[in-house]
Design an enzyme around this catalytic site. Structure first.
Site, PDB file in Angstrom:
ATOM      1  N   HIS A   8      -8.678  -4.008   8.563  1.00  0.00           N
ATOM      2  CA  HIS A   8      -8.189  -3.880   7.186  1.00  0.00           C
ATOM      3  C   HIS A   8      -6.982  -4.787   6.943  1.00  0.00           C
ATOM      4  O   HIS A   8      -6.254  -5.155   7.870  1.00  0.00           O
ATOM      5  CB  HIS A   8      -7.889  -2.412   6.818  1.00  0.00           C
ATOM      6  CG  HIS A   8      -6.689  -1.797   7.461  1.00  0.00           C
ATOM      7  ND1 HIS A   8      -6.526  -0.426   7.563  1.00  0.00           N
ATOM      8  CD2 HIS A   8      -5.580  -2.331   8.028  1.00  0.00           C
ATOM      9  CE1 HIS A   8      -5.382  -0.177   8.148  1.00  0.00           C
ATOM     10  NE2 HIS A   8      -4.789  -1.306   8.449  1.00  0.00           N
ATOM     11  N   ASP A  47       0.841  -1.204   0.000  1.00  0.00           N
ATOM     12  CA  ASP A  47       0.000   0.000   0.000  1.00  0.00           C
ATOM     13  C   ASP A  47       0.872   1.249   0.000  1.00  0.00           C
ATOM     14  O   ASP A  47       2.077   1.180   0.255  1.00  0.00           O
ATOM     15  CB  ASP A  47      -0.989  -0.009   1.186  1.00  0.00           C
ATOM     16  CG  ASP A  47      -0.365  -0.451   2.504  1.00  0.00           C
ATOM     17  OD1 ASP A  47       0.885  -0.448   2.618  1.00  0.00           O
ATOM     18  OD2 ASP A  47      -1.115  -0.798   3.425  1.00  0.00           O
ATOM     19  N   GLU A  88      -9.852  -0.931   3.357  1.00  0.00           N
ATOM     20  CA  GLU A  88     -10.613  -0.452   4.493  1.00  0.00           C
ATOM     21  C   GLU A  88     -12.031  -1.031   4.478  1.00  0.00           C
ATOM     22  O   GLU A  88     -12.579  -1.318   3.408  1.00  0.00           O
ATOM     23  CB  GLU A  88     -10.722   1.082   4.403  1.00  0.00           C
ATOM     24  CG  GLU A  88      -9.378   1.791   4.468  1.00  0.00           C
ATOM     25  CD  GLU A  88      -8.846   1.873   5.877  1.00  0.00           C
ATOM     26  OE1 GLU A  88      -8.323   0.840   6.360  1.00  0.00           O
ATOM     27  OE2 GLU A  88      -8.917   2.932   6.493  1.00  0.00           O
ATOM     28  N   ASN A  97      -9.101  -1.838  12.495  1.00  0.00           N
ATOM     29  CA  ASN A  97     -10.468  -1.878  11.952  1.00  0.00           C
ATOM     30  C   ASN A  97     -10.672  -3.091  11.048  1.00  0.00           C
ATOM     31  O   ASN A  97     -11.650  -3.163  10.312  1.00  0.00           O
ATOM     32  CB  ASN A  97     -10.775  -0.589  11.181  1.00  0.00           C
ATOM     33  CG  ASN A  97      -9.839  -0.402   9.992  1.00  0.00           C
ATOM     34  OD1 ASN A  97      -8.935  -1.207   9.772  1.00  0.00           O
ATOM     35  ND2 ASN A  97     -10.039   0.659   9.236  1.00  0.00           N
TER      36      ASN A  97
HETATM   37  P1  PGA Z   1       0.586  -2.362  12.807  1.00  0.00           P
HETATM   38  O1  PGA Z   1      -0.394  -2.032  11.584  1.00  0.00           O
HETATM   39  O2  PGA Z   1       1.377  -3.554  12.380  1.00  0.00           O
HETATM   40  O3  PGA Z   1       1.429  -1.115  12.946  1.00  0.00           O
HETATM   41  O4  PGA Z   1      -0.284  -2.632  13.982  1.00  0.00           O
HETATM   42  C1  PGA Z   1      -1.220  -3.012  11.067  1.00  0.00           C
HETATM   43  C2  PGA Z   1      -2.126  -2.390  10.036  1.00  0.00           C
HETATM   44  O5  PGA Z   1      -2.659  -1.296  10.285  1.00  0.00           O
HETATM   45  O6  PGA Z   1      -2.345  -3.001   8.985  1.00  0.00           O
END
Ligand code: PGA
Length: 249
Positions: A138, A67, A143, A136
């Site tokens: 994702h 992403d 999203e 959330n």
């Molecule tokens: P994180 O992010 O590994 O920093 O918890 C995960 C994400 O938001 O996909």
């Protein structure tokens, strides 16, 4: 889905590195899509430690970006490409020409997303998707709501993702509101998905991912029907042993 529960974050990272190193041994030209975020950093450090003594060969690896924020150049300090370069590519001596970018600064981001999907199709799909779990639900920046067949595309971040990412960029107002994300369709079709989940803050969303209904409102819930998923979580992320693990004990 294979569930592996590790004692803590260092052992989670070690187990994840074992899995990636094993893949690179049998398939040195594997196609990997690689998450940024905090959770996989221990895995990447662990792999880099093995690179020194020559235990992993990355000379033929193909890397796909998961992403990117819309509108950022690779050199912007907030760019996820730059994050990936510092955390993964440089420590593993992977040059840029082995990487397929999601170019946030493309003249036509939608066209760039189509080209990305064509590139992954030409390459025969991902061999391994290394993913974190968003608070959330994702995957990448798919999203909620995201359908299981969603292509690579431009998305608007939910307020929750903006809040969650503000910690990296020194405040919510610095976080771009839109992003490009590799689509659900090719991620879910990866020959192997490695999902890393660490910390108490992920407990609730992890339970919904594993045991809730499959729904676009929790994109990660579609992992329940992906062909091959290994989820490595630490104990903090597990509220209670999932039923399948409890049954085996
Ligand atoms: P994180 O992010 O590994 O920093 O918890 C995960 C994400 O938001 O996909």
């Amino acid at each position: 889905m294979d569930l592996v529960v590790e004692r803590d974050y260092p052992t989670l990272s070690q187990a994840a590195a074992d899995l990636v190193a094993d893949l690179l041994t049998v398939k040195p030209d594997a196609r990997l899509v690689v998450a940024t975020g905090e959770t996989p950093l221990g895995l990447y450090r662990n792999l880099a430690d093995r690179k020194g003594p020559g235990e992993v060969d990355t000379s033929r690896l193909r890397v796909f970006q998961l992403d990117e924020y819309l509108g950022l150049t690779v050199d912007d300090s907030r760019s996820l490409y730059r994050w990936m370069r510092e955390a993964f590519l440089e420590p593993l001596a992977i040059p840029d020409h082995q990487v397929t970018r999601l170019p946030g600064d493309a003249a036509s981001p939608s066209e760039a997303c189509r080209e990305y999907d064509q590139a992954i199709e030409r390459a025969g799909g991902y061999d391994l998707a290394i993913l974190g779990l968003g608070p959330n639900g994702h995957l990448g920046f798919n999203e909620p709501p995201s359908d299981a067949d969603a292509p690579t595309r431009v998305v608007t971040l939910t307020p929750e993702s903006v809040r969650s990412n503000a910690r990296y960029w020194g405040g919510e107002d610095r976080v771009p509101r839109q992003a490009l994300t590799a689509g659900m369709k090719h991620l879910l079709a990866a020959r192997h998905i490695l999902l890393l989940v660490s910390g108490q803050g992920k407990r609730e969303i992890l339970a919904r991912t594993l045991e809730g209904p499959m729904t676009p409102e929790v994109p990660a819930s579609f992992l329940q029907r992906a062909p091959r998923v290994t989820m490595i979580a630490d104990r903090d992320a597990m509220a209670a042993p999932p039923l399948s693990v409890a049954d085996e004990a």
